[in-house]
Design an enzyme around this catalytic site. Structure first.
Site, PDB file in Angstrom:
ATOM      1  N   ASP A 110       7.443  17.165   3.387  1.00  0.00           N
ATOM      2  CA  ASP A 110       7.833  18.372   4.132  1.00  0.00           C
ATOM      3  C   ASP A 110       8.883  17.984   5.168  1.00  0.00           C
ATOM      4  O   ASP A 110       8.586  17.328   6.154  1.00  0.00           O
ATOM      5  CB  ASP A 110       6.595  18.957   4.825  1.00  0.00           C
ATOM      6  CG  ASP A 110       6.889  20.261   5.565  1.00  0.00           C
ATOM      7  OD1 ASP A 110       8.073  20.604   5.721  1.00  0.00           O
ATOM      8  OD2 ASP A 110       5.930  20.923   5.987  1.00  0.00           O
TER       9      ASP A 110
ATOM     10  N   SER B 286       2.506  26.718   8.207  1.00  0.00           N
ATOM     11  CA  SER B 286       3.856  27.136   8.580  1.00  0.00           C
ATOM     12  C   SER B 286       3.787  28.120   9.754  1.00  0.00           C
ATOM     13  O   SER B 286       3.144  27.805  10.762  1.00  0.00           O
ATOM     14  CB  SER B 286       4.527  27.757   7.355  1.00  0.00           C
ATOM     15  OG  SER B 286       5.904  27.817   7.517  1.00  0.00           O
TER      16      SER B 286
ATOM     17  N   HIS C 157       7.480  21.434   1.823  1.00  0.00           N
ATOM     18  CA  HIS C 157       6.782  22.295   2.771  1.00  0.00           C
ATOM     19  C   HIS C 157       5.820  23.254   2.060  1.00  0.00           C
ATOM     20  O   HIS C 157       4.750  23.587   2.570  1.00  0.00           O
ATOM     21  CB  HIS C 157       7.807  23.088   3.592  1.00  0.00           C
ATOM     22  CG  HIS C 157       7.198  24.038   4.566  1.00  0.00           C
ATOM     23  ND1 HIS C 157       6.334  23.622   5.553  1.00  0.00           N
ATOM     24  CD2 HIS C 157       7.293  25.390   4.696  1.00  0.00           C
ATOM     25  CE1 HIS C 157       5.938  24.678   6.261  1.00  0.00           C
ATOM     26  NE2 HIS C 157       6.497  25.760   5.757  1.00  0.00           N
TER      27      HIS C 157
END
Lengths: 371, 198
Positions: A308, A142, A341
């Protein structure tokens, strides 16, 4: 808490300069004699330097406990893992919660707006301090992945291996939209007081909790939510015809919001989400992402997750394409999972074992000079 | 098939850049890394196989040749290898075109549908042939576009693709295919290996 004071002036992207500021960090495992086994890990939006073991502040497992530790993906029996709290953060590094010695109050919104580039440049000082000439790897998911990309472009060939996970080279309109929603929730809390609240007394906790709730939904997949909660009711046999948490998903989100405010500063949330929004590595290199990695000798391994939708496979693949366009050494796999995610933080065996094997094999290949 | 790897490896010069399209478990990539000083990359459609490759530290990306070859610049590899997968593509024609764009040289191997056992199966039994190299039934085969060595020769001629070398594999026997013995080799070869250039 380990920290260094960075004396050297750091010129920020916003034009301001900072110096003599703290950077908090943690390390796991030992640096070997050849100093060739160091891995720098970058944390995501709400992470901190405590990647593994018990976080001494929250008393909970570190955010990447599944991946970092003895015998794990980032095997601390073998590698020396370093993780620093980003500037702008709230776990000991220079951020809006840092007390200004002049006023004896938190800096609050007088803190300069920072970028992913600033975060990475600040952390580079840690390598000088630890006397690490060359890293074996840089890794992160991320926002941590964005830092990986920025790091390898700022400091070419400082790391032999780069693992950007579930990230993007350019924050999308949707990403910015969700971050803006979070920020608005915080800023519309009357306790926010233009960011000059006193951390000890009244904080914009309600706004921060809502921000966290909204963000949390984006970290999960629809299928994952449906399977875990469905329309299950929370400790009741029927609907109550009110606005209490009737459904388990509501109760779950409220809980996530409430525990978050205990460990996170609302202003840090504003600053870090802003840094993510400003991240556009492609633009930094005149619209050609390949240029960010020009002449790189780093081995890249990019990972995305099927479910995701926040940083979808297509965006991760754009990085792969940019690297292939310049003949860089790149591996890429999309891991199948319904955990959204958040997959990179969770127990996803395929993901964890592939990283472990990749790092171990690559480390020995490099040592045997096969690659 | 070890012999196939040997032939492919012989085609490849030291210190070259190689892309293995449809690299599977990465066995050929490992063979090349071990036996030649090469820089080798892989493209593979199966997640499971990509994970295996990456676990071995091989530079492999998940993707399919019909869509993902686009991202590689013109002539960015010295050799592009396509081992026994040409027949499985929707459009072998486009794939070959793209391979020749990306690679300075292209190595293609094809299971030969002109082999006498295949011909005999169809002739005598009147059924779609099932052999060691082509073990599928007509209803579950991934092989959409089977061809013979002769077909591939004709294709290259039509497309003005130069065949630099062509090798016949029959069991462990390796031999050269020439225009003079093409008809015969098309009958006895299980596999044809071609070194191509645009």
């Amino acid at each position: 808490m380990k920290n260094i004071i960075i004396e050297k002036t750091l010129k920020l992207d916003c034009g301001k300069e900072i110096s003599n500021f703290p950077l908090a960090y943690e390390t796991y495992g030992n640096l070997n004699e050849k100093k060739d086994n160091a891995i720098l890990i970058f944390h995501a939006l709400t992470g901190d330097q405590y990647a593994s073991g018990i976080n001494p502040i929250t008393k909970k497992e570190g955010w990447w406990s599944y991946a970092v530790g003895p015998g794990k993906s980032f095997d601390t029996d073998k590698f020396f893992v370093i993780c620093a709290n980003v500037i702008g953060g709230c776990m000991g590094s220079y951020g809006p919660g840092t007390i200004d010695p002049l006023t004896n109050k938190p800096i609050g919104t007088n803190f300069p707006v920072i970028t992913i580039n600033d975060m990475v440049n600040a952390q580079y000082n840690l390598l000088d301090y630890l006397k690490i000439e060359k890293l074996f790897a840089v890794a992160g998911g991320s926002m941590g992945g964005m830092q990986v990309l920025q790091f390898v472009s700022n400091f070419p060939n400082k790391a032999k291996v780069a693992l950007p996970i579930a990230c993007t080279a350019s924050h999308s309109a949707q990403n910015i939209a969700f971050n803006e929603l979070g920020r608005q929730a915080i800023m519309s809390d009357s306790n926010w007081k233009e960011g000059l609240y006193d951390e000890k007394s009244t904080n914009p906790d309600k706004g921060l909790a809502v921000a966290r709730m909204a963000a949390h939904i984006t970290y999960l997949s629809k299928q994952g939510l449906q399977e875990k909660f469905g329309r299950n009711l929370q400790e009741r046999s029927d609907l109550k015809f009110g606005f209490d948490a009737d459904f388990q998903i509501e109760s779950y989100l409220r809980y996530q919001g409430s525990v978050f405010v205990d460990r996170f500063d609302a202003n840090s949330y504003l600053y870090i989400t802003r840094a993510m929004d400003y991240f556009d590595l492609t633009k930094q290199y005149g619209g050609n992402l390949s240029k960010a990695f020009k002449d790189t000798k780093t081995k890249f391994f990019i990972i995305s997750f099927t479910s995701d939708w926040l940083y979808p496979t297509s965006e991760n693949k754009d990085i792969v394409i940019a690297l292939n366009a310049i003949g860089a050494d790149v591996g890429f796999v999309e891991i199948k999972t319904d955990k959204g995610h958040d997959s990179f933080l969770l127990d996803v065996p395929d993901f964890l074992s592939t990283i472990k094997n990749y790092l171990n094999t690559t480390y020995s290949n490099i040592n045997e000079r096969r690659i | 098939m070890k012999e196939e790897f040997k032939v492919i490896s012989k085609f490849i010069k030291e210190k070259s850049r190689v892309l293995d399209v449809g690299c599977g478990d990465g066995i050929l990539m490992e063979y090349l890394l071990k036996n030649k000083v090469v820089d080798v990359r892989g493209l593979e459609i199966s997640k499971e196989k990509v994970k295996k490759c990456l676990s071995k530290g091989l530079a492999v990306i998940e993707g399919d040749a019909e869509n993902d070859l686009k991202q590689f610049p013109d002539l960015s590899f010295d050799y592009v290898i396509l081992s026994q997968t040409l027949q499985a593509f929707m459009s072998p024609e486009n794939v070959i075109e793209n391979l020749l764009r990306v690679g300075k040289k292209v190595i293609v191997t094809i299971p030969n549908f002109g082999h006498w056992k295949v011909r005999l199966d169809l002739l005598l039994k009147g059924e779609m042939p099932v052999t060691k190299n082509l073990p599928y039934q007509w209803y579950n085969t991934p092989n959409l576009h089977m061809c013979t060595i002769q077909d591939f020769y004709n294709f290259c001629k039509n497309k003005r693709v130069n065949i630099y070398k062509s090798i016949s594999l029959n069991g462990e026997k390796i031999s050269n295919i020439k225009t003079s013995n093409l008809k015969y080799k098309n009958l006895i070869s299980e596999l044809g290996i071609f070194l191509l250039e645009k």
